[in-house]
Design a protein around this motif. Structure first.
Motif, PDB file in Angstrom:
ATOM      1  N   LEU A 132     -31.944  -7.539  74.288  1.00 25.00           N
ATOM      2  CA  LEU A 132     -30.892  -8.099  75.141  1.00 25.00           C
ATOM      3  C   LEU A 132     -29.570  -8.302  74.399  1.00 25.00           C
ATOM      4  O   LEU A 132     -28.594  -8.746  75.008  1.00 25.00           O
ATOM      5  CB  LEU A 132     -31.352  -9.439  75.731  1.00 25.00           C
ATOM      6  N   CYS A 133     -29.562  -7.990  73.102  1.00 23.67           N
ATOM      7  CA  CYS A 133     -28.327  -8.200  72.332  1.00 23.67           C
ATOM      8  C   CYS A 133     -28.144  -7.110  71.278  1.00 23.67           C
ATOM      9  O   CYS A 133     -27.767  -7.401  70.143  1.00 23.67           O
ATOM     10  CB  CYS A 133     -28.318  -9.584  71.686  1.00 23.67           C
ATOM     11  N   ALA A 134     -28.411  -5.866  71.668  1.00 20.70           N
ATOM     12  CA  ALA A 134     -28.326  -4.752  70.725  1.00 20.70           C
ATOM     13  C   ALA A 134     -26.935  -4.632  70.118  1.00 20.70           C
ATOM     14  O   ALA A 134     -26.782  -4.401  68.912  1.00 20.70           O
ATOM     15  CB  ALA A 134     -28.716  -3.447  71.423  1.00 20.70           C
ATOM     16  N   GLN A 135     -25.913  -4.789  70.943  1.00 20.08           N
ATOM     17  CA  GLN A 135     -24.548  -4.690  70.430  1.00 20.08           C
ATOM     18  C   GLN A 135     -24.267  -5.786  69.416  1.00 20.08           C
ATOM     19  O   GLN A 135     -23.616  -5.557  68.396  1.00 20.08           O
ATOM     20  CB  GLN A 135     -23.550  -4.778  71.584  1.00 20.08           C
ATOM     21  N   TYR A 136     -24.783  -6.962  69.674  1.00 21.34           N
ATOM     22  CA  TYR A 136     -24.559  -8.103  68.788  1.00 21.34           C
ATOM     23  C   TYR A 136     -25.189  -7.870  67.420  1.00 21.34           C
ATOM     24  O   TYR A 136     -24.548  -8.071  66.386  1.00 21.34           O
ATOM     25  CB  TYR A 136     -25.141  -9.356  69.436  1.00 21.34           C
ATOM     26  N   ILE A 137     -26.445  -7.436  67.392  1.00 21.92           N
ATOM     27  CA  ILE A 137     -27.128  -7.281  66.106  1.00 21.92           C
ATOM     28  C   ILE A 137     -26.708  -6.010  65.379  1.00 21.92           C
ATOM     29  O   ILE A 137     -26.783  -5.946  64.154  1.00 21.92           O
ATOM     30  CB  ILE A 137     -28.663  -7.321  66.278  1.00 21.92           C
ATOM     31  N   ASN A 138     -26.259  -4.998  66.123  1.00 19.70           N
ATOM     32  CA  ASN A 138     -25.873  -3.737  65.485  1.00 19.70           C
ATOM     33  C   ASN A 138     -24.424  -3.710  65.012  1.00 19.70           C
ATOM     34  O   ASN A 138     -24.094  -2.987  64.070  1.00 19.70           O
ATOM     35  CB  ASN A 138     -26.105  -2.566  66.441  1.00 19.70           C
ATOM     36  N   HIS A 139     -23.567  -4.502  65.659  1.00 18.78           N
ATOM     37  CA  HIS A 139     -22.142  -4.482  65.322  1.00 18.78           C
ATOM     38  C   HIS A 139     -21.635  -5.833  64.816  1.00 18.78           C
ATOM     39  O   HIS A 139     -21.010  -5.912  63.763  1.00 18.78           O
ATOM     40  CB  HIS A 139     -21.314  -4.043  66.542  1.00 18.78           C
ATOM     41  N   ASP A 140     -21.907  -6.893  65.588  1.00 20.24           N
ATOM     42  CA  ASP A 140     -21.325  -8.195  65.258  1.00 20.24           C
ATOM     43  C   ASP A 140     -21.928  -8.818  64.005  1.00 20.24           C
ATOM     44  O   ASP A 140     -21.191  -9.326  63.154  1.00 20.24           O
ATOM     45  CB  ASP A 140     -21.476  -9.147  66.451  1.00 20.24           C
ATOM     46  N   ILE A 141     -23.250  -8.791  63.909  1.00 21.15           N
ATOM     47  CA  ILE A 141     -23.887  -9.377  62.730  1.00 21.15           C
ATOM     48  C   ILE A 141     -23.422  -8.682  61.445  1.00 21.15           C
ATOM     49  O   ILE A 141     -23.039  -9.359  60.473  1.00 21.15           O
ATOM     50  CB  ILE A 141     -25.418  -9.354  62.854  1.00 21.15           C
ATOM     51  N   PRO A 142     -23.422  -7.344  61.368  1.00 20.39           N
ATOM     52  CA  PRO A 142     -22.891  -6.693  60.158  1.00 20.39           C
ATOM     53  C   PRO A 142     -21.446  -7.076  59.860  1.00 20.39           C
ATOM     54  O   PRO A 142     -21.079  -7.262  58.690  1.00 20.39           O
ATOM     55  CB  PRO A 142     -23.024  -5.200  60.478  1.00 20.39           C
ATOM     56  N   ALA A 143     -20.613  -7.200  60.900  1.00 21.57           N
ATOM     57  CA  ALA A 143     -19.214  -7.573  60.688  1.00 21.57           C
ATOM     58  C   ALA A 143     -19.091  -8.986  60.124  1.00 21.57           C
ATOM     59  O   ALA A 143     -18.286  -9.250  59.226  1.00 21.57           O
ATOM     60  CB  ALA A 143     -18.437  -7.457  62.000  1.00 21.57           C
ATOM     61  N   ILE A 144     -19.907  -9.911  60.643  1.00 25.40           N
ATOM     62  CA  ILE A 144     -19.871 -11.298  60.164  1.00 25.40           C
ATOM     63  C   ILE A 144     -20.368 -11.373  58.720  1.00 25.40           C
ATOM     64  O   ILE A 144     -19.783 -12.070  57.884  1.00 25.40           O
ATOM     65  CB  ILE A 144     -20.719 -12.195  61.087  1.00 25.40           C
ATOM     66  N   ILE A 145     -21.431 -10.636  58.423  1.00 24.08           N
ATOM     67  CA  ILE A 145     -21.952 -10.621  57.052  1.00 24.08           C
ATOM     68  C   ILE A 145     -20.900 -10.067  56.094  1.00 24.08           C
ATOM     69  O   ILE A 145     -20.705 -10.589  54.998  1.00 24.08           O
ATOM     70  CB  ILE A 145     -23.242  -9.783  56.972  1.00 24.08           C
ATOM     71  N   ASN A 146     -20.215  -9.016  56.505  1.00 25.18           N
ATOM     72  CA  ASN A 146     -19.203  -8.415  55.639  1.00 25.18           C
ATOM     73  C   ASN A 146     -18.018  -9.347  55.429  1.00 25.18           C
ATOM     74  O   ASN A 146     -17.361  -9.319  54.390  1.00 25.18           O
ATOM     75  CB  ASN A 146     -18.731  -7.090  56.227  1.00 25.18           C
ATOM     76  N   THR A 147     -17.736 -10.197  56.426  1.00 21.08           N
ATOM     77  CA  THR A 147     -16.616 -11.141  56.322  1.00 21.08           C
ATOM     78  C   THR A 147     -16.909 -12.250  55.325  1.00 21.08           C
ATOM     79  O   THR A 147     -16.048 -12.629  54.527  1.00 21.08           O
ATOM     80  CB  THR A 147     -16.304 -11.757  57.701  1.00 21.08           C
ATOM     81  N   PHE A 148     -18.142 -12.778  55.341  1.00 26.46           N
ATOM     82  CA  PHE A 148     -18.461 -13.950  54.532  1.00 26.46           C
ATOM     83  C   PHE A 148     -19.407 -13.657  53.368  1.00 26.46           C
ATOM     84  O   PHE A 148     -19.622 -14.529  52.526  1.00 26.46           O
ATOM     85  CB  PHE A 148     -19.108 -15.026  55.413  1.00 26.46           C
ATOM     86  N   GLY A 149     -19.951 -12.446  53.319  1.00 28.06           N
ATOM     87  CA  GLY A 149     -21.009 -12.160  52.362  1.00 28.06           C
ATOM     88  C   GLY A 149     -20.662 -12.401  50.915  1.00 28.06           C
ATOM     89  O   GLY A 149     -21.480 -12.921  50.145  1.00 28.06           O
ATOM     90  N   GLY A 150     -19.454 -12.034  50.502  1.00 30.86           N
ATOM     91  CA  GLY A 150     -19.085 -12.184  49.101  1.00 30.86           C
ATOM     92  C   GLY A 150     -19.160 -13.610  48.614  1.00 30.86           C
ATOM     93  O   GLY A 150     -19.510 -13.867  47.454  1.00 30.86           O
ATOM     94  N   ASP A 151     -18.851 -14.571  49.486  1.00 26.64           N
ATOM     95  CA  ASP A 151     -18.857 -15.989  49.105  1.00 26.64           C
ATOM     96  C   ASP A 151     -20.214 -16.645  49.346  1.00 26.64           C
ATOM     97  O   ASP A 151     -20.685 -17.431  48.524  1.00 26.64           O
ATOM     98  CB  ASP A 151     -17.779 -16.748  49.898  1.00 26.64           C
ATOM     99  N   VAL A 152     -20.831 -16.340  50.481  1.00 24.06           N
ATOM    100  CA  VAL A 152     -22.038 -17.041  50.890  1.00 24.06           C
ATOM    101  C   VAL A 152     -23.306 -16.359  50.391  1.00 24.06           C
ATOM    102  O   VAL A 152     -24.279 -17.019  50.029  1.00 24.06           O
ATOM    103  CB  VAL A 152     -22.075 -17.171  52.431  1.00 24.06           C
TER     104      VAL A 152
END
Length: 307
Positions: free
Chosen positions: A180-200
């Protein structure tokens, strides 16, 4: 509305030591926990005049004094006196007041609102976790909420169309309904991880700047670990309304799976709508026992730096 911190003390008087022990024994958590999540975890009561947040205020006041009641008729808390508002109190529990003002539930017959900045509780070592501002910013990215930069390190500047579909899909992500959230897990989650990953999450390998990020750019084990942590952030930041609950499993805090649509969809689809009146406490206790999502152990910052 009484300004006395002990006004709601009668609500907790009979079980004071039990409430104190449960609060002080919350397992270590890398993330700050919103006070509403704490009141649910402690199962703090309410009465016609006062709500759970005011009961929490009374509990904090008793812990600060080291007892409840009057000096003549003291009720022991079962723990040493400790000022939980002091980050350097020498204990493992403290809280800070931060963020936008919120409307907190009061007693069923109360005619005045309780609007204030929330308290955020931290359990464990001070260097074991991320900054509260950053946690709130991550949660806003997850739920598609734009806020003033006053309360975030950086203004959340996601496009409106992205914001809208994140608002609709983040609950499905939390409930692990990937269909029910393919777009969210395939696009949004990677984008959020890439935004904060270096610090968190400094131990993971980031794909860098790409026009379109996909899950395949990340190591599957990294994704599993981070997605579990993002679910913890959603719960600890109170983004699931009354579904924001923790359980203790094998000595660790894990999110509960009590995410009934009748409770959570209101938050997901109408974040700015006025809060609905909470059901009476005796009706809430009739809710079926929730299942538990047992997640793999999360890496602490000390683990991360050494990996």
């Amino acid at each position: 509305m009484s300004k006395s911190p002990s006004a709601a003390y009668p609500l907790i008087a009979d079980d004071l030591a039990s409430y104190c022990r449960k609060l002080m024994e919350v397992p270590d958590c890398e993330y700050y926990i919103h006070e509403s999540v704490i009141t649910r975890y402690l199962d703090l009561p309410k009465n016609p005049q006062y709500g759970p947040s005011e009961a929490l205020t009374a509990l904090i006041y008793c812990i600060k004094k080291g007892y409840g009641g009057t000096q003549r008729e003291r009720t022991p808390t079962g723990c040493d006196a400790l000022d939980l508002a002091d980050e350097n109190n020498g204990g493992r529990v403290y809280y800070q007041i931060f963020g936008e003002k919120e409307d907190f539930e009061r007693g069923s017959l109360s005619t005045e609102n309780r609007v204030q900045q929330p308290r955020w509780f931290h359990f464990g070592k001070r260097d074991n976790g991320i900054e509260l501002k950053q946690q709130i910013e991550i949660s806003h990215h997850l739920i598609g909420k734009k806020v003033s930069s006053t309360f975030c390190a950086n203004d959340v500047s996601i496009p409106s169309f992205v914001m809208k579909h994140r608002q609709k899909m983040y609950v499905n992500f939390y409930e692990r309904k990937s269909h029910l959230c393919a777009q969210y897990i395939n696009h949004d989650i990677p984008a959020i991880i890439n935004t904060f990953g270096g610090d968190v999450w400094p131990q993971i390998k980031l794909p860098g700047k790409k026009e379109t990020l996909r899950r395949r750019f990340f190591d599957p084990s990294d994704l599993e670990m981070i997605e579990n942590e993002l679910r913890v952030i959603l719960v600890s930041s109170n983004n699931l309304g009354k579904g924001s609950k923790f359980d203790v499993v094998l000595g660790e805090l894990v999110p509960s799976s009590d995410t009934r649509e009748s409770r959570i969809r209101i938050v997901a689809n109408a974040q700015d709508a006025p809060r609905t009146t909470e059901r009476q406490r005796n009706s809430i206790t009739s809710t079926p026992r929730h299942n538990i999502i047992v997640t793999p152990r999360r890496l602490s910052l000390s683990d991360r730096s050494s990996s």
